[in-house]
Design an enzyme around this catalytic site. Structure first.
Site, PDB file in Angstrom:
ATOM      1  N   GLN A 174      51.546  56.983 -43.156  1.00 15.54           N
ATOM      2  CA  GLN A 174      52.920  57.115 -43.671  1.00 15.54           C
ATOM      3  C   GLN A 174      53.032  56.865 -45.179  1.00 15.54           C
ATOM      4  O   GLN A 174      53.782  57.532 -45.876  1.00 15.54           O
ATOM      5  CB  GLN A 174      53.826  56.121 -42.919  1.00 15.54           C
ATOM      6  CG  GLN A 174      55.228  55.971 -43.459  1.00 15.54           C
ATOM      7  CD  GLN A 174      56.152  57.108 -43.069  1.00 15.54           C
ATOM      8  OE1 GLN A 174      56.599  57.187 -41.945  1.00 15.54           O
ATOM      9  NE2 GLN A 174      56.434  57.999 -44.019  1.00 15.54           N
ATOM     10  N   TRP A 181      65.397  56.957 -40.303  1.00 14.25           N
ATOM     11  CA  TRP A 181      65.648  58.249 -40.944  1.00 14.25           C
ATOM     12  C   TRP A 181      66.822  58.993 -40.315  1.00 14.25           C
ATOM     13  O   TRP A 181      67.412  59.868 -40.920  1.00 14.25           O
ATOM     14  CB  TRP A 181      64.390  59.120 -40.877  1.00 14.25           C
ATOM     15  CG  TRP A 181      63.277  58.546 -41.683  1.00 14.25           C
ATOM     16  CD1 TRP A 181      63.043  58.750 -43.009  1.00 14.25           C
ATOM     17  CD2 TRP A 181      62.240  57.663 -41.235  1.00 14.25           C
ATOM     18  NE1 TRP A 181      61.946  58.031 -43.429  1.00 14.25           N
ATOM     19  CE2 TRP A 181      61.435  57.360 -42.355  1.00 14.25           C
ATOM     20  CE3 TRP A 181      61.930  57.067 -40.004  1.00 14.25           C
ATOM     21  CZ2 TRP A 181      60.331  56.513 -42.277  1.00 14.25           C
ATOM     22  CZ3 TRP A 181      60.824  56.221 -39.936  1.00 14.25           C
ATOM     23  CH2 TRP A 181      60.039  55.963 -41.051  1.00 14.25           C
ATOM     24  N   GLU A 240      57.520  67.837 -47.365  1.00 17.67           N
ATOM     25  CA  GLU A 240      58.826  67.441 -46.821  1.00 17.67           C
ATOM     26  C   GLU A 240      59.668  66.913 -47.973  1.00 17.67           C
ATOM     27  O   GLU A 240      59.910  65.712 -48.123  1.00 17.67           O
ATOM     28  CB  GLU A 240      58.671  66.376 -45.729  1.00 17.67           C
ATOM     29  CG  GLU A 240      59.994  66.076 -45.031  1.00 17.67           C
ATOM     30  CD  GLU A 240      59.898  64.946 -44.021  1.00 17.67           C
ATOM     31  OE1 GLU A 240      58.809  64.350 -43.893  1.00 17.67           O
ATOM     32  OE2 GLU A 240      60.912  64.658 -43.364  1.00 17.67           O
ATOM     33  N   HIS A 245      58.249  60.511 -33.798  1.00 12.99           N
ATOM     34  CA  HIS A 245      57.677  59.222 -34.207  1.00 12.99           C
ATOM     35  C   HIS A 245      58.125  58.186 -33.184  1.00 12.99           C
ATOM     36  O   HIS A 245      59.188  57.574 -33.325  1.00 12.99           O
ATOM     37  CB  HIS A 245      58.156  58.840 -35.612  1.00 12.99           C
ATOM     38  CG  HIS A 245      57.683  59.777 -36.679  1.00 12.99           C
ATOM     39  ND1 HIS A 245      56.643  59.477 -37.543  1.00 12.99           N
ATOM     40  CD2 HIS A 245      58.084  61.035 -37.003  1.00 12.99           C
ATOM     41  CE1 HIS A 245      56.445  60.508 -38.362  1.00 12.99           C
ATOM     42  NE2 HIS A 245      57.305  61.461 -38.049  1.00 12.99           N
ATOM     43  N   HIS A 260      56.915  67.182 -32.429  1.00 10.83           N
ATOM     44  CA  HIS A 260      56.859  66.231 -33.556  1.00 10.83           C
ATOM     45  C   HIS A 260      57.862  65.105 -33.338  1.00 10.83           C
ATOM     46  O   HIS A 260      59.065  65.311 -33.391  1.00 10.83           O
ATOM     47  CB  HIS A 260      57.193  66.985 -34.852  1.00 10.83           C
ATOM     48  CG  HIS A 260      56.978  66.171 -36.094  1.00 10.83           C
ATOM     49  ND1 HIS A 260      56.075  66.541 -37.070  1.00 10.83           N
ATOM     50  CD2 HIS A 260      57.547  65.021 -36.528  1.00 10.83           C
ATOM     51  CE1 HIS A 260      56.108  65.654 -38.051  1.00 10.83           C
ATOM     52  NE2 HIS A 260      56.998  64.719 -37.748  1.00 10.83           N
ATOM     53  N   HIS A 301      52.224  66.081 -42.344  1.00 14.24           N
ATOM     54  CA  HIS A 301      53.564  66.132 -42.931  1.00 14.24           C
ATOM     55  C   HIS A 301      53.386  66.795 -44.295  1.00 14.24           C
ATOM     56  O   HIS A 301      52.766  66.218 -45.193  1.00 14.24           O
ATOM     57  CB  HIS A 301      54.131  64.721 -43.119  1.00 14.24           C
ATOM     58  CG  HIS A 301      54.677  64.099 -41.885  1.00 14.24           C
ATOM     59  ND1 HIS A 301      53.914  63.814 -40.786  1.00 14.24           N
ATOM     60  CD2 HIS A 301      55.948  63.716 -41.570  1.00 14.24           C
ATOM     61  CE1 HIS A 301      54.682  63.273 -39.852  1.00 14.24           C
ATOM     62  NE2 HIS A 301      55.921  63.202 -40.299  1.00 14.24           N
ATOM     63  N   ASP A 323      61.532  64.845 -34.279  1.00  7.43           N
ATOM     64  CA  ASP A 323      61.092  64.008 -35.391  1.00  7.43           C
ATOM     65  C   ASP A 323      61.532  62.554 -35.201  1.00  7.43           C
ATOM     66  O   ASP A 323      60.700  61.672 -35.068  1.00  7.43           O
ATOM     67  CB  ASP A 323      61.605  64.564 -36.730  1.00  7.43           C
ATOM     68  CG  ASP A 323      60.861  63.993 -37.932  1.00  7.43           C
ATOM     69  OD1 ASP A 323      59.851  63.298 -37.722  1.00  7.43           O
ATOM     70  OD2 ASP A 323      61.296  64.247 -39.065  1.00  7.43           O
TER      71      ASP A 323
END
Ligand code: FE2
Length: 423
Positions: free
Chosen positions: A158, A321, A219, A65, A63, A216, A315
């Site tokens: 997203q 993030w 979360e 991005h 996982h 997702h 991630d």
């Protein structure tokens, strides 16, 4: 058996399912593993003496991005440290995305990961913007790197599928363009009903276009966020479990035990895959708590004990993030050991499996993964004696072999004492 091969690894110790075997020679030719035996009487163009070092199947990034990687601080830093400020910053940053921008950063991140032993990557691509630049860029990168790393691209809405006009259509367009996996974010849809509807839509699209699913899911620290049960129910009813992944599922850390264990029973029956992202989950979640403060992680240990396939991901690497991150999956496994209290010997070994074999299961790699005769030669050599030491010392991945050829080598750090430190 041929007399000469392209690569011969002498006396490496294979790690399989967390256990380390006796030293063996591994012969590689025509991109495949030709032989594995205690001693092979053959020559090779390239011969490496491993002196008992660990030989492992490569790491699997379950996982990440790639479209947002390496953008930390652009256009501003995430001061609250929350998921939602991260989403806001990314919404600003993605106004200036170009194909070259995404491709350059994605490639740099993949090289960073491959140099550290990761040869299979599942990346989410944001499909909430009309341009679909992140998706188009990652599809181009997938093609450009296919000779040395396998990239799966998830069409990831997203901002939600039903939160804005056009998002649902763009998700389907992304599949037509070639995304490997259907994504979603039900807990970020405007209502519970929209979230449930989004899960149904994701499964419909996966069936229609014959794609995998990676959502997702929950979360958030909200103990009432229960879309995982909807995902499990759909996986069970449609018999799609092994093709389905729920990522994050951090709300499980807040569920009451009666509900959590009932749900885990259904999960084991389904049997879907779970991806935890301990670096990110530990830092993003629990932000609204005072004390006691929740860890914000899904129930990795209990899921593992129930026999559910759990794998781990980075991630985020240096993005809105999470401004840190080096792409090293051993760091991720180490964080799982700590954050999920997986400190028993078998549990530490299990965390190593979560960044190797379990990840391969999540990505549905099947026969394409593993160090066995007849398989494509994708493997790595670690400066470590076993899986526990690899995690403990963040072992150097000395040699990465992809598709039968040496892809990258790294020399382990060496300390030279300048004074007598014996007393
Ligand atoms: Fe994610």
């Amino acid at each position: 058996m041929v007399d000469s091969v392209s690569v011969l690894l002498r006396q490496g110790r294979l790690i399989t399912a967390g256990s380390v075997g006796e030293p063996v020679d591994i012969a590689i030719a025509d991109g495949k593993i030709q032989a594995i035996a205690p001693h092979l009487n053959i020559t090779a163009e390239t011969e490496l003496d491993l002196a008992g070092r660990l030989v492992s199947p490569p790491f699997v990034e379950s996982h990440i991005h790639l479209d947002s990687a390496l953008t930390a601080g652009q256009p501003r830093w995430n001061q609250s440290g929350t998921l939602f400020e991260g989403i806001d910053i990314w919404r600003e940053r993605k106004q200036s995305l170009t194909l070259e921008d995404v491709k350059t950063r994605a490639l740099a991140t993949l090289k960073l990961q491959a140099s550290q032993g990761t040869l299979f990557v599942r990346s989410h691509a944001d499909v909430s913007e009309p341009s679909l630049i992140p998706l188009k860029a990652l599809l181009e990168v997938r093609e450009a790197v296919k000779d040395w790393i396998t990239l799966q691209v998830v069409a990831f809405p997203q901002d939600g599928i039903y939160s804005a006009p056009g998002n649902a259509e763009r998700l389907e367009e992304a599949l037509k363009l070639g995304a490997d996996v259907v994504g979603g974010i039900p807990h970020y849809e405007l209502t519970r009903e929209d979230g449930v509807k989004s899960v149904h839509r994701i499964f419909d699209l996966a069936e229609q276009y014959d794609r995998l699913i990676d959502i997702h899911c929950d979360e958030i620290d909200d103990d009432q966020s229960r879309f995982l049960e909807v995902v499990v129910a759909e996986a069970l009813r449609r018999r799609m479990g092994d093709r389905v992944t729920a990522s994050h599922t951090t709300a499980m850390g807040s569920y009451n035990n009666a509900y959590a264990f009932k749900l885990m029973g259904f999960m084991a029956r389904s049997p879907i895959n779970i991806v935890a992202n301990p670096l990110i989950n530990l830092t993003l979640q629990g932000r609204t708590d005072t004390y006691p403060k929740r860890r914000g992680l899904t129930r990795v240990k209990e899921l593992w004990q129930q026999g559910i396939n759990v794998s781990l991901g980075n991630d985020c690497i240096q993005d809105p993030w999470y401004s840190l991150g080096s792409g090293n999956l051993l760091e991720v496994a180490s964080m799982a050991v700590h954050g999920c209290q997986m400190t028993g010997r078998d549990q530490v070994r299990a965390c190593y499996q979560m960044i190797t074999e379990n990840g391969a299961k999540t990505l549905h790699l099947g026969k394409h993964y593993g160090v066995e005769v007849g398989k494509t030669a994708n493997l790595m050599v670690l400066e470590a004696t076993d899986a526990i030491a690899a995690i403990q010392y963040r072992a150097t991945v000395c040699t990465v072999i992809s598709r039968g050829k040496v892809l990258a080598t790294t020399t382990p750090a060496q300390t030279t004492w300048q004074r007598d430190a014996s007393a």
